[in-house]
Design a protein around this motif. Structure first.
Motif, PDB file in Angstrom:
ATOM      1  N   THR A  59     -47.082  21.947 -23.337  1.00 20.26           N
ATOM      2  CA  THR A  59     -46.500  22.737 -24.629  1.00 20.26           C
ATOM      3  C   THR A  59     -45.003  23.158 -24.510  1.00 20.26           C
ATOM      4  O   THR A  59     -44.234  23.381 -25.344  1.00 20.26           O
ATOM      5  N   GLY A  60     -44.300  23.481 -23.081  1.00 21.46           N
ATOM      6  CA  GLY A  60     -43.287  24.138 -23.079  1.00 21.46           C
ATOM      7  C   GLY A  60     -42.066  23.188 -22.746  1.00 21.46           C
ATOM      8  O   GLY A  60     -40.882  23.301 -22.687  1.00 21.46           O
ATOM      9  N   MET A  61     -42.749  21.977 -22.556  1.00 20.10           N
ATOM     10  CA  MET A  61     -41.358  20.727 -22.234  1.00 20.10           C
ATOM     11  C   MET A  61     -40.525  20.649 -23.323  1.00 20.10           C
ATOM     12  O   MET A  61     -39.063  20.610 -23.184  1.00 20.10           O
ATOM     13  N   PRO A  62     -40.765  20.654 -24.692  1.00 16.20           N
ATOM     14  CA  PRO A  62     -39.783  20.361 -25.826  1.00 16.20           C
ATOM     15  C   PRO A  62     -38.757  21.381 -25.731  1.00 16.20           C
ATOM     16  O   PRO A  62     -37.557  21.535 -25.668  1.00 16.20           O
ATOM     17  N   LEU A  63     -39.111  22.724 -25.297  1.00 18.02           N
ATOM     18  CA  LEU A  63     -38.253  24.024 -25.344  1.00 18.02           C
ATOM     19  C   LEU A  63     -37.252  23.825 -24.064  1.00 18.02           C
ATOM     20  O   LEU A  63     -36.158  24.204 -24.339  1.00 18.02           O
ATOM     21  N   VAL A  64     -38.098  23.617 -22.850  1.00 12.75           N
ATOM     22  CA  VAL A  64     -37.159  23.506 -21.761  1.00 12.75           C
ATOM     23  C   VAL A  64     -36.120  22.490 -21.942  1.00 12.75           C
ATOM     24  O   VAL A  64     -35.082  22.646 -21.534  1.00 12.75           O
ATOM     25  N   LYS A  65     -36.727  21.172 -22.412  1.00 12.26           N
ATOM     26  CA  LYS A  65     -35.362  20.146 -22.568  1.00 12.26           C
ATOM     27  C   LYS A  65     -34.219  20.597 -23.422  1.00 12.26           C
ATOM     28  O   LYS A  65     -33.083  20.246 -23.267  1.00 12.26           O
ATOM     29  N   ALA A  66     -34.538  21.069 -24.377  1.00 11.62           N
ATOM     30  CA  ALA A  66     -33.634  21.637 -25.575  1.00 11.62           C
ATOM     31  C   ALA A  66     -32.737  22.635 -24.955  1.00 11.62           C
ATOM     32  O   ALA A  66     -31.641  22.716 -25.151  1.00 11.62           O
ATOM     33  N   LEU A  67     -33.178  23.798 -23.964  1.00 10.21           N
ATOM     34  CA  LEU A  67     -32.636  24.734 -23.359  1.00 10.21           C
ATOM     35  C   LEU A  67     -31.771  24.298 -22.371  1.00 10.21           C
ATOM     36  O   LEU A  67     -30.574  24.959 -22.293  1.00 10.21           O
ATOM     37  N   LEU A  68     -32.213  23.224 -21.548  1.00  4.07           N
ATOM     38  CA  LEU A  68     -31.295  22.679 -20.483  1.00  4.07           C
ATOM     39  C   LEU A  68     -30.138  22.103 -21.240  1.00  4.07           C
ATOM     40  O   LEU A  68     -29.139  22.055 -20.631  1.00  4.07           O
ATOM     41  N   ALA A  69     -30.246  21.342 -22.199  1.00  5.75           N
ATOM     42  CA  ALA A  69     -29.149  20.915 -22.999  1.00  5.75           C
ATOM     43  C   ALA A  69     -27.978  21.805 -23.490  1.00  5.75           C
ATOM     44  O   ALA A  69     -26.901  21.281 -23.539  1.00  5.75           O
ATOM     45  N   LEU A  70     -28.514  23.058 -23.312  1.00  9.00           N
ATOM     46  CA  LEU A  70     -27.192  23.958 -23.900  1.00  9.00           C
ATOM     47  C   LEU A  70     -26.412  24.143 -22.734  1.00  9.00           C
ATOM     48  O   LEU A  70     -25.299  24.563 -23.319  1.00  9.00           O
ATOM     49  N   ASN A  71     -26.706  23.798 -21.594  1.00 13.56           N
ATOM     50  CA  ASN A  71     -25.651  23.883 -20.645  1.00 13.56           C
ATOM     51  C   ASN A  71     -24.303  22.788 -20.769  1.00 13.56           C
ATOM     52  O   ASN A  71     -23.336  22.987 -20.261  1.00 13.56           O
ATOM     53  N   ASP A  72     -24.660  21.734 -21.500  1.00  9.60           N
ATOM     54  CA  ASP A  72     -23.600  20.803 -21.939  1.00  9.60           C
ATOM     55  C   ASP A  72     -22.436  21.435 -23.009  1.00  9.60           C
ATOM     56  O   ASP A  72     -21.225  21.037 -22.866  1.00  9.60           O
ATOM     57  N   HIS A  73     -22.854  22.722 -23.525  1.00  8.98           N
ATOM     58  CA  HIS A  73     -21.950  23.466 -24.272  1.00  8.98           C
ATOM     59  C   HIS A  73     -21.154  24.643 -23.579  1.00  8.98           C
ATOM     60  O   HIS A  73     -20.205  25.252 -24.154  1.00  8.98           O
ATOM     61  N   LYS A  74     -21.367  24.571 -22.241  1.00  9.75           N
ATOM     62  CA  LYS A  74     -20.722  25.545 -21.368  1.00  9.75           C
ATOM     63  C   LYS A  74     -19.142  25.390 -21.423  1.00  9.75           C
ATOM     64  O   LYS A  74     -18.505  24.181 -21.285  1.00  9.75           O
ATOM     65  N   LYS A  75     -18.557  26.425 -21.536  1.00 13.67           N
ATOM     66  CA  LYS A  75     -16.886  26.341 -21.381  1.00 13.67           C
ATOM     67  C   LYS A  75     -16.515  25.994 -20.040  1.00 13.67           C
ATOM     68  O   LYS A  75     -17.128  26.642 -19.050  1.00 13.67           O
ATOM     69  N   ALA A  76     -15.495  25.503 -19.990  1.00 14.35           N
ATOM     70  CA  ALA A  76     -14.896  25.037 -18.580  1.00 14.35           C
ATOM     71  C   ALA A  76     -14.584  26.140 -17.782  1.00 14.35           C
ATOM     72  O   ALA A  76     -15.001  26.122 -16.621  1.00 14.35           O
ATOM     73  N   ASP A  77     -14.225  27.378 -18.134  1.00 11.02           N
ATOM     74  CA  ASP A  77     -13.822  28.475 -17.426  1.00 11.02           C
ATOM     75  C   ASP A  77     -15.013  29.531 -17.385  1.00 11.02           C
ATOM     76  O   ASP A  77     -14.959  30.629 -16.814  1.00 11.02           O
ATOM     77  N   ASP A  78     -16.020  28.921 -17.787  1.00 10.70           N
ATOM     78  CA  ASP A  78     -17.380  29.841 -17.617  1.00 10.70           C
ATOM     79  C   ASP A  78     -18.207  29.348 -16.423  1.00 10.70           C
ATOM     80  O   ASP A  78     -18.749  28.503 -16.155  1.00 10.70           O
TER      81      ASP A  78
END
Length: 332
Positions: A59-78
């Protein structure tokens, strides 16, 4: 130098919430009925024999995949990741090998894990900086709620209907009372009725509600939104509050969120309408609620999880008493 994840949203998830291990659990439970002494060895052998077989989504797989994709938005200096996912499992390291192998096969960016061979996993949540613990084990979830370590929920089985989640946003749907807010107001509703609840909430609309078990998670999500690029209205994290409240109990909710400094994208004051109808339209990656009456119809369409009451809560005693009375009134 030690890594600090205090500014990162950390999700702790059990193996059975991440993957559908119902077949393996069935093997163990059946053997435990037949011969309890050999059940663990039988389960270990089954997992070893099948460790090359792919595991279906939990049940948690869709949430985990979507959350991990947020790291693609991380700013370069973060310097810190936006999201970290940790697998925390009661499997032994040996039987957990199948879980780790499946994580690698899928290319999931999950690098941290713990396998405790049957021991309670909740002792390690603080050490991992966990903000939300998702599990299928009710005892573990209850222990977390009772000790107020972090947000926790018991995952329902995966949706039976085809679930197509958006890949451009992570969508959270929360109930209000006894989830985001404490259970004081809901206790009035359950013990004195809806009219008394409405009157109480209207009279206290300028007094912020007390935080509930998922309040810190909501506040952390709000902070994560601030770390993401672009205007908050177009954030890749979208939050909905879906509550059975309606007027005149609505103002206190909005004023409380303002007091907390929390931005919520959508609020639905449903006044008794079935939440499942709105959840199907909102299409969240996860829906949190405390009552089976809302979770049962929703869980077939969207990933859903139950937020337990504290063991010592007065509301917990009231709700259990209502269940006992309902069961007594039903014919054998």
């Amino acid at each position: 130098m030690a890594i600090d994840l205090s500014e990162t949203l950390v999700i702790g998830i059990s193996a059975t919430a991440l993957f559908d291990l119902s077949v393996a659990d069935g093997v163990f439970n059946q053997q435990r009925k037949n011969d309890p002494d050999s059940a663990m060895e039988h389960y270990r052998r089954y997992m070893l024999e099948n460790e090359s077989q792919p595991l279906p989504d939990g049940t948690g797989m869709p949430l985990v995949k979507a959350l991990l994709a947020l790291n693609d938005h991380k700013k370069a200096d973060d310097p810190q990741p936006i999201v970290e996912v940790v697998v925390i499992s009661r499997n032994s390291p040996e039987t957990g090998y199948r879980v780790l192998k499946e994580i690698r096969r899928r290319g999931l960016n999950i690098t941290r894990s713990a396998f405790t061979a049957g021991e309670a996993v909740t002792h390690y949540l603080d050490a991992f900086y966990v903000d939300l613990f998702l599990t299928t084990n009710e005892d573990d979830a209850q222990r977390v709620i009772d000790t107020n370590q972090c947000a926790a929920a018991v995952m329902r089985p995966p949706p039976t209907q085809a679930f197509q989640c958006t890949e451009t946003q992570v969508r959270f749907a929360f109930d209000g009372d006894a989830v985001i807010f404490d259970d004081t107001s809901e206790l009035i509703n359950q013990t004195h009725g809806l009219d008394a609840f409405h009157q109480s909430e209207d009279e206290r609309q300028d007094i912020p509600l007390e935080p509930g078990p998922h309040a810190k998670l909501l506040i952390k999500l709000s902070k994560i939104q601030e770390r993401l690029p672009g205007r908050i209205e177009y954030s890749p994290v979208r939050i909905a509050l879906i509550t059975a409240r309606n007027s005149p109990a609505e103002m206190r909710v909005i004023k409380t969120l303002r007091n907390w400094g929390v931005y919520v994208d959508e609020i639905f004051f449903l006044g008794g309408l079935q939440k499942a109808r709105f959840l199907k339209a909102f299409n969240p990656h996860i829906f949190f609620d405390d009552q089976d009456a809302h979770l049962d119809p929703a869980a077939s369409d969207v990933p859903s999880a139950k937020v337990l009451y504290r063991s010592t809560s007065a509301l917990n005693a009231v709700m259990h008493d209502k269940i006992r009375q309902k069961n007594k009134s039903q014919p054998d």
